[in-house]
Design a protein around this motif. Structure first.
Motif, PDB file in Angstrom:
ATOM      1  N   ARG A   3     -36.218  17.197  21.337  1.00 21.69           N
ATOM      2  CA  ARG A   3     -36.556  16.923  22.726  1.00 21.69           C
ATOM      3  C   ARG A   3     -37.882  16.163  22.834  1.00 21.69           C
ATOM      4  O   ARG A   3     -37.997  15.220  23.602  1.00 21.69           O
ATOM      5  N   SER A   4     -38.873  16.563  22.047  1.00 24.34           N
ATOM      6  CA  SER A   4     -40.167  15.875  22.110  1.00 24.34           C
ATOM      7  C   SER A   4     -40.074  14.461  21.549  1.00 24.34           C
ATOM      8  O   SER A   4     -40.721  13.544  22.056  1.00 24.34           O
ATOM      9  N   LYS A   7     -38.365  12.427  24.208  1.00 27.08           N
ATOM     10  CA  LYS A   7     -39.269  12.227  25.338  1.00 27.08           C
ATOM     11  C   LYS A   7     -40.292  11.140  25.016  1.00 27.08           C
ATOM     12  O   LYS A   7     -40.551  10.269  25.844  1.00 27.08           O
ATOM     13  N   SER A  10     -38.473   7.824  25.081  1.00 23.80           N
ATOM     14  CA  SER A  10     -38.137   7.431  26.455  1.00 23.80           C
ATOM     15  C   SER A  10     -39.365   6.949  27.218  1.00 23.80           C
ATOM     16  O   SER A  10     -39.290   5.974  27.975  1.00 23.80           O
ATOM     17  N   ASN A  66     -31.600   4.996  27.373  1.00 26.90           N
ATOM     18  CA  ASN A  66     -32.901   4.328  27.343  1.00 26.90           C
ATOM     19  C   ASN A  66     -32.763   2.811  27.339  1.00 26.90           C
ATOM     20  O   ASN A  66     -33.644   2.108  27.814  1.00 26.90           O
TER      21      ASN A  66
END
Length: 176
Positions: A3-4, A7, A10, A66
């Motif tokens: 997830r990091s 993120k 993105s 993205n």
């Protein structure tokens, strides 16, 4: 962890039209994150946690989204400052990127719906760590090839204390 990474990726894509040098910072951040995770995995973690192929499919979908995000942010942020050929090139890039990401997302959902490529996937939901470790020979297991653990085998043999794994196969027995 994933997830990091997604993120960070993105955010780099989102602000790329406003701050092109941010791509360099994004790459540096991703490289640093990779090495930090590798250090944590190899030096600090004890056992792998269960993962499935769903994380990889989700990450591919986020990358395709993205692409769409990059084209839209570039068009929205740069369009007011461009005139003539630059505006036309920005519009063309935005249209091509939008269509490429839409086609990619459609192909991904069709592949998932019709099961394309599933014959190569292994259903790992029912296999636990202790059964899966038997698939690798001893020389491919981290705890039997790392110099620290090799020294631990020597110390263990001298002190006649048992190892936490089978010295012949390298398999770790399941907990009681």
């Amino acid at each position: 962890v994933l997830r990091s990474v997604l993120k960070l990726f993105s955010m780099g894509i989102f602000f790329l039209p406003l701050f092109p040098l941010g791509a360099v910072f994004t790459v540096i951040g991703l490289v640093l994150h990779y090495w930090a995770c590798k250090y944590q995995l190899l030096r600090l973690c004890k056992r792998p946690y269960r993962q499935s192929h769903e994380m990889a499919f989700g990450a591919i979908k986020v990358v395709a989204l993205n692409t769409l995000l990059l084209s839209l942010t570039q068009y929205l942020f740069l369009r007011p400052s461009l005139r003539g050929t630059g505006e036309d090139a920005s519009r063309w890039f935005a249209e091509v990127s939008v269509w490429a990401s839409v086609v990619s997302l459609i192909l991904q959902s069709l592949a998932r719906r019709f099961g394309w490529g599933e014959s190569r996937q292994i259903a790992l939901d029912d296999i636990d760590y202790y059964s899966a470790q038997r698939a690798w020979p001893k020389h491919q297991k981290y705890h039997t090839t790392h110099p620290f653990y090799l020294k631990l085998e020597v110390v263990s043999a001298r002190s006649k204390s048992p190892l936490p794994w089978d010295p012949r196969t390298g398999n770790i027995p399941p907990p009681d």
